[in-house]
Scaffold this motif. Structure first.
Motif, PDB file in Angstrom:
ATOM      1  N   LYS A 217       0.953  -1.094  -0.063  1.00 21.73           N
ATOM      2  CA  LYS A 217       0.143  -0.014   0.102  1.00 21.73           C
ATOM      3  C   LYS A 217       1.008   1.320  -0.069  1.00 21.73           C
ATOM      4  O   LYS A 217       0.482   2.075  -0.799  1.00 21.73           O
ATOM      5  CB  LYS A 217      -1.017   0.017   1.458  1.00 21.73           C
ATOM      6  CG  LYS A 217      -1.984   1.120   1.523  1.00 21.73           C
ATOM      7  CD  LYS A 217      -2.797   1.155   2.504  1.00 21.73           C
ATOM      8  CE  LYS A 217      -3.916   2.255   2.406  1.00 21.73           C
ATOM      9  NZ  LYS A 217      -4.789   1.949   3.624  1.00 21.73           N
ATOM     10  N   ALA A 218       1.824   1.118   0.847  1.00 17.51           N
ATOM     11  CA  ALA A 218       2.678   2.562   1.074  1.00 17.51           C
ATOM     12  C   ALA A 218       3.607   2.714  -0.312  1.00 17.51           C
ATOM     13  O   ALA A 218       3.824   3.691  -1.027  1.00 17.51           O
ATOM     14  CB  ALA A 218       3.774   2.371   2.044  1.00 17.51           C
ATOM     15  N   LEU A 219       4.136   1.582  -0.929  1.00 21.46           N
ATOM     16  CA  LEU A 219       4.947   1.811  -2.279  1.00 21.46           C
ATOM     17  C   LEU A 219       3.964   2.048  -3.328  1.00 21.46           C
ATOM     18  O   LEU A 219       4.117   2.874  -4.135  1.00 21.46           O
ATOM     19  CB  LEU A 219       5.464   0.231  -2.287  1.00 21.46           C
ATOM     20  CG  LEU A 219       6.247   0.285  -3.756  1.00 21.46           C
ATOM     21  CD1 LEU A 219       7.534   1.264  -3.468  1.00 21.46           C
ATOM     22  CD2 LEU A 219       6.925  -1.283  -3.936  1.00 21.46           C
ATOM     23  N   GLY A 220       2.910   1.664  -3.394  1.00 25.15           N
ATOM     24  CA  GLY A 220       1.656   1.850  -4.304  1.00 25.15           C
ATOM     25  C   GLY A 220       1.300   3.353  -4.296  1.00 25.15           C
ATOM     26  O   GLY A 220       1.323   4.156  -5.508  1.00 25.15           O
ATOM     27  N   ARG A 221       1.122   3.933  -3.053  1.00 18.58           N
ATOM     28  CA  ARG A 221       0.911   5.219  -3.153  1.00 18.58           C
ATOM     29  C   ARG A 221       1.898   6.079  -3.420  1.00 18.58           C
ATOM     30  O   ARG A 221       1.738   7.130  -4.171  1.00 18.58           O
ATOM     31  CB  ARG A 221       0.465   5.619  -1.520  1.00 18.58           C
ATOM     32  CG  ARG A 221       0.168   6.881  -1.240  1.00 18.58           C
ATOM     33  CD  ARG A 221      -0.604   7.235  -0.046  1.00 18.58           C
ATOM     34  NE  ARG A 221       0.508   6.907   1.090  1.00 18.58           N
ATOM     35  CZ  ARG A 221       0.412   5.680   1.968  1.00 18.58           C
ATOM     36  NH1 ARG A 221      -0.954   4.926   1.821  1.00 18.58           N
ATOM     37  NH2 ARG A 221       1.175   5.595   2.944  1.00 18.58           N
ATOM     38  N   LEU A 222       3.185   5.634  -3.274  1.00 14.77           N
ATOM     39  CA  LEU A 222       4.339   6.443  -3.705  1.00 14.77           C
ATOM     40  C   LEU A 222       4.528   6.713  -5.184  1.00 14.77           C
ATOM     41  O   LEU A 222       4.464   7.445  -5.774  1.00 14.77           O
ATOM     42  CB  LEU A 222       5.667   6.144  -3.021  1.00 14.77           C
ATOM     43  CG  LEU A 222       6.231   6.620  -1.712  1.00 14.77           C
ATOM     44  CD1 LEU A 222       7.257   5.913  -1.367  1.00 14.77           C
ATOM     45  CD2 LEU A 222       6.461   8.081  -1.850  1.00 14.77           C
ATOM     46  N   VAL A 223       4.128   5.496  -5.830  1.00 11.34           N
ATOM     47  CA  VAL A 223       4.350   5.430  -7.192  1.00 11.34           C
ATOM     48  C   VAL A 223       3.314   6.247  -7.908  1.00 11.34           C
ATOM     49  O   VAL A 223       3.547   6.834  -8.914  1.00 11.34           O
ATOM     50  CB  VAL A 223       4.076   3.737  -7.758  1.00 11.34           C
ATOM     51  CG1 VAL A 223       3.996   3.539  -9.268  1.00 11.34           C
ATOM     52  CG2 VAL A 223       5.606   3.049  -7.261  1.00 11.34           C
ATOM     53  N   LYS A 224       1.944   6.214  -7.520  1.00  6.31           N
ATOM     54  CA  LYS A 224       1.020   6.888  -7.980  1.00  6.31           C
ATOM     55  C   LYS A 224       1.047   8.345  -7.759  1.00  6.31           C
ATOM     56  O   LYS A 224       0.859   9.106  -8.708  1.00  6.31           O
ATOM     57  CB  LYS A 224      -0.377   6.185  -7.164  1.00  6.31           C
ATOM     58  CG  LYS A 224      -1.699   6.942  -7.687  1.00  6.31           C
ATOM     59  CD  LYS A 224      -1.952   6.470  -9.015  1.00  6.31           C
ATOM     60  CE  LYS A 224      -3.301   6.718  -9.721  1.00  6.31           C
ATOM     61  NZ  LYS A 224      -3.694   5.990 -10.788  1.00  6.31           N
ATOM     62  N   GLN A 225       1.686   8.658  -6.861  1.00  8.59           N
ATOM     63  CA  GLN A 225       1.671  10.364  -6.320  1.00  8.59           C
ATOM     64  C   GLN A 225       2.861  10.642  -7.475  1.00  8.59           C
ATOM     65  O   GLN A 225       2.704  11.872  -7.996  1.00  8.59           O
ATOM     66  CB  GLN A 225       2.150  10.257  -4.830  1.00  8.59           C
ATOM     67  CG  GLN A 225       2.451  11.719  -4.652  1.00  8.59           C
ATOM     68  CD  GLN A 225       2.753  12.132  -3.187  1.00  8.59           C
ATOM     69  OE1 GLN A 225       2.990  11.105  -2.359  1.00  8.59           O
ATOM     70  NE2 GLN A 225       3.243  13.478  -2.925  1.00  8.59           N
TER      71      GLN A 225
END
Length: 328
Positions: A217-225
């Motif tokens: 979840k944390a990694l996906g949020r960074l990639v999306k941002q």
């Protein structure tokens, strides 16, 4: 003659085909209404945004943009521009028949930077000086397209290469930053290295999260941002870039290409490929091979892309396919 697959519903598809007599390079003012609709071409495209701002959508990813800038689009990506205000956009489009940035990467260095780059934003910001440069090069290309004088293709190719080299240098200088000059945070640089190393066998975001000791979840949020796409989309884009290259530059069967990028199920791979490009792997290969006449591919061609020169002098009676003997 191979015809392209019909486009998916809702996507306007305009594919270059040399057999229609069209040029492999065009410079046009693109209507905002046309750009706002999902569209797909087999051109490499540079959108020069001269006025306006909005959001650039490409294959489900979202990137904000503001004039003056250049936006780059890889062949077969589905794209649209959502404007926040009035847009003035000039499109420079060229097919691989005019310049294949993959085969001639050493000449312009833009493959993996301007095109086929799943890790960076598609926009290159222009300042007053660099926009004047772009305006001059676009004007020269337009004038040359209108006059069709001596060595037209050579001049157009020179102008296009200068544009791509200048944009590549600019983007390299801007890489590693997001809007406002903020550095991309760790572990995104490390993620890029891991995807490049493992994309052929690791397709799940959780695999990369484990390698980086982060939660999905944390990694996906960074990639999306910071990259404007999900981690799944990032991995898939890298996989498909590899698959497209193999389909166009080798004779490997589709099943072998699928396995090479980690898919034992050829039908699942084909559905994934069609969703991303609008064509099946077999249809993509057949159509682009016909359009390119075998140029830059490892496929047999009915005719060479560049005809051999007529024999002259002492070699006039020797078949063109025979190399001259030593000392000749």
């Amino acid at each position: 003659m191979t015809e392209p697959d019909p486009p998916p519903a809702g996507v306007a598809q305009a594919l270059y085909d040399r057999r229609d007599g069209r040029l492999a390079l065009e410079v046009v003012d693109a209507p905002a209404a046309e750009l706002a609709r999902p569209h797909r071409t087999n051109y490499f495209t540079a959108y020069w945004v001269r006025a306006g701002r909005g959001t650039f959508h490409a294959d489900g990813t979202r990137h904000p943009f503001a004039a003056p800038c250049l936006l780059f689009l890889t062949p077969y990506q589905a794209a649209r521009l959502d404007p926040d205000d009035h847009l003035h956009v000039t499109a420079v489009r060229f097919h691989a028949n005019f310049l294949c940035v993959e085969t001639h990467h050493h000449e312009v260095g833009c493959n993996g930077v301007l095109f086929n780059d799943p890790y960076g934003p598609p926009a290159v910001t222009l300042d007053e000086s660099t926009e004047r440069e772009v305006a001059d090069l676009v004007a020269r290309m337009r004038a040359e397209l209108d006059t069709a004088g001596l060595a037209q293709a050579e001049l157009l190719l020179s102008y296009l290469k200068i544009l791509l080299v200048r944009a590549t240098r600019l983007k390299r200088g801007q890489q590693g930053t997001a809007g406002g000059g903020v550095r991309l945070p760790p572990p995104l640089p490390e993620l890029r290295e891991l995807v490049e190393r493992h994309y052929r066998r690791l397709h799940a975001p959780a695999d990369y999260a484990d390698l980086l000791h982060a939660t999905p979840k944390a990694l996906g949020r960074l990639v999306k941002q910071h990259l404007g796409k999900t981690l799944t989309e990032l991995i898939r884009e890298r996989v498909l870039n590899h698959a497209k290259w193999e389909l166009l530059h080798t004779l490997k069967p589709v099943k072998e290409v699928a396995r090479e990028v980690g898919f034992d199920d050829e039908l699942y791979f084909s559905r994934l490929f069609r969703k991303a490009t609008g064509m099946s792997p077999t249809g993509f290969r057949a159509f682009e091979t016909d359009v390119r006449g075998g140029s830059n591919l490892s496929m047999p061609s009915a005719r060479p892309s560049i005809p051999p020169p007529p024999p002259t002098g002492q070699n006039a009676d020797r078949p063109a396919s025979d190399p001259p003997e030593p000392g000749a």
